[in-house]
Scaffold this active site. Structure first.
Site, PDB file in Angstrom:
ATOM      1  N   ARG A 267       0.864  -1.187   0.000  1.00 41.32           N
ATOM      2  CA  ARG A 267       0.000   0.000   0.000  1.00 41.32           C
ATOM      3  C   ARG A 267       0.898   1.234   0.000  1.00 41.32           C
ATOM      4  O   ARG A 267       1.540   1.532   0.988  1.00 41.32           O
ATOM      5  CB  ARG A 267      -0.912  -0.044   1.227  1.00 41.32           C
ATOM      6  CG  ARG A 267      -1.578   1.283   1.549  1.00 41.32           C
ATOM      7  CD  ARG A 267      -2.597   1.172   2.658  1.00 41.32           C
ATOM      8  NE  ARG A 267      -2.117   0.570   3.876  1.00 41.32           N
ATOM      9  CZ  ARG A 267      -1.424   1.202   4.821  1.00 41.32           C
ATOM     10  NH1 ARG A 267      -1.072   2.467   4.665  1.00 41.32           N
ATOM     11  NH2 ARG A 267      -1.072   0.582   5.927  1.00 41.32           N
ATOM     12  N   HIS A 271      -3.061   4.329   5.328  1.00 41.00           N
ATOM     13  CA  HIS A 271      -4.224   3.447   5.464  1.00 41.00           C
ATOM     14  C   HIS A 271      -5.486   4.139   4.970  1.00 41.00           C
ATOM     15  O   HIS A 271      -6.261   3.579   4.191  1.00 41.00           O
ATOM     16  CB  HIS A 271      -4.376   3.038   6.934  1.00 41.00           C
ATOM     17  CG  HIS A 271      -5.590   2.222   7.218  1.00 41.00           C
ATOM     18  ND1 HIS A 271      -5.742   0.941   6.748  1.00 41.00           N
ATOM     19  CD2 HIS A 271      -6.717   2.512   7.917  1.00 41.00           C
ATOM     20  CE1 HIS A 271      -6.913   0.465   7.151  1.00 41.00           C
ATOM     21  NE2 HIS A 271      -7.526   1.398   7.848  1.00 41.00           N
ATOM     22  N   TYR A 280       4.892   4.581  11.359  1.00 40.69           N
ATOM     23  CA  TYR A 280       5.211   3.155  11.455  1.00 40.69           C
ATOM     24  C   TYR A 280       5.998   2.605  10.259  1.00 40.69           C
ATOM     25  O   TYR A 280       6.329   1.427  10.231  1.00 40.69           O
ATOM     26  CB  TYR A 280       3.937   2.321  11.651  1.00 40.69           C
ATOM     27  CG  TYR A 280       2.840   2.569  10.639  1.00 40.69           C
ATOM     28  CD1 TYR A 280       2.826   1.901   9.410  1.00 40.69           C
ATOM     29  CD2 TYR A 280       1.806   3.461  10.908  1.00 40.69           C
ATOM     30  CE1 TYR A 280       1.821   2.115   8.485  1.00 40.69           C
ATOM     31  CE2 TYR A 280       0.798   3.688   9.986  1.00 40.69           C
ATOM     32  CZ  TYR A 280       0.803   3.009   8.785  1.00 40.69           C
ATOM     33  OH  TYR A 280      -0.190   3.231   7.868  1.00 40.69           O
TER      34      TYR A 280
END
Length: 370
Positions: A267, A271, A280
């Site tokens: 990705r 998100h 992260y």
């Protein structure tokens, strides 16, 4: 069962040791050559896949922009996962069903659902903006993995009715940690249900990395314990993904039961627009995956084969810009909500309680007008 037969059975369930790959990151043929047992899709289908990937990426970037403009409440981007989204649709026939997640909007557009209708859920107007029965696409599912059970149930119903149709359930890596995923695999295997479980492993369940979700060598190995044959594939290689999924769909359609495919992809964006991915993962990791871009890889591959030229690329991008412009116009148009729509599409036949509630609301609205 003899030891020899048992060994053969287990071997038939195991995925390849390395993800299946046809095309390297630079667009050249993979050094190892075409994997045994998998056929390269027809070039006409690859050209169509390229066109739909261009459209899908432009749709994705436009939806992201609309979110920033306040036209959508939220949008989970699938940028970087185009090969999975498009191949998943192209592997199916019109009579088959697709059960998507909230991140699979691009796949819905590729399936032929109107882009503005796809975004109805994310705009907050309806739970589903299109007709599932007409499109053979189930409503996009936000709760993790529940769509996998729904897909398995639909596939079992189609099997009992004697329909020659396959169901594909899309799921993310995080969803494989849910109990619904395991229950679906077990039921599907026991009853030889014609369903394909397609895991798009984009390496993060929101912010949780794969290593904190599973200790398995690959998520594809999760099928073995349930007797579900499995495969893993380079999820950024459209040629490989389409070949593997086509084989999986053929397996299910022939009456051999379910199949699990794990695609290794990434990705590229956060998100959702509400997520800060820099908390992260670092830029170096993102750049490494940018070099494996699925759209650039397929374009380079087709150009090298003489099957794609500048004019083809320009036509595809022009079509994509037209799609984006139409989507902007539709999403920027103000919509007036009718309170009575609350009762539409709740049940095929309204219950007495629902009819009573509808009458009460209609009376209140009339009283306000008077």
């Amino acid at each position: 069962m003899s030891v020899k037969t048992l060994r053969q059975t287990v071997q038939g369930l195991l995925p390849s040791l390395q993800p299946v790959r046809f095309v390297a990151e630079d667009g050249a043929a993979a050094p190892a050559g075409p994997p045994a047992g998998y056929a390269e899709p027809p070039v006409a289908l690859l050209r169509e896949a390229y066109r739909r990937m261009v459209l899908g990426r432009r749709f994705d970037t436009q939806a992201t922009a609309l979110t920033k403009q306040g036209r959508l409440a939220v949008y989970p981007s699938s940028r970087g996962q185009e090969a999975c989204q498009i191949a998943g649709v192209l592997a199916l026939e019109e009579r088959d069903w697709l059960f998507p997640t909230y991140r699979d909007s691009m796949a819905l557009v590729a399936r032929g659902v109107e882009p503005a209708e796809v975004l109805t859920l994310l705009r907050g107007d309806w739970h589903c903006g299109y007709d599932p029965m007409t499109t053979r696409v189930a409503p996009q599912c936000t709760p993790l993995a529940t769509q996998v059970l729904h897909a398995t149930g639909m596939a079992e119903a189609l099997r009992r009715r004697g329909e020659d149709a396959v169901v594909m359930a899309l799921i993310g890596d995080g969803g494989t940690s849910e109990g619904d995923f395991h229950e679906a695999l077990n039921f599907a295997a026991v009853f030889a249900v014609p369903v394909v479980f397609f895991v798009q492993n984009n390496k993060y369940a929101i912010s949780v990395p794969l290593a904190r979700q599973s200790a398995a060598p690959a998520l594809a190995y999760k099928g073995v314990g349930y007797g579900v044959p499995s495969e893993q594939v380079d999820g950024n290689d459209l040629v490989a993904v389409l070949s593997v999924l086509s084989a999986a769909v053929g397996h299910a359609r022939s009456g051999k039961g379910p199949f699990l495919v794990e695609a290794h992809t990434y990705r590229m964006d956060a998100h959702t627009n509400a997520d800060d991915a820099t908390r992260y993962r670092d830029d170096a990791e993102v750049e490494r995956w940018r070099a494996a871009d699925p759209l650039a890889r397929l374009e380079a591959h087709l150009r090298a084969r003489g099957e794609l030229g500048d004019e083809d690329v320009a036509v595809a991008h022009a079509e994509a810009e037209a799609l984006a412009a139409d989507l902007r116009d539709r999403m920027n148009a103000e919509r007036s909500a009718d309170p009575m729509e609350l009762f539409d599409h709740v049940y095929a036949e309204p219950t007495p309680q629902l009819r009573e509630q509808r009458e009460l609301l209609a009376a209140e609205l009339k009283a306000q007008e008077d």
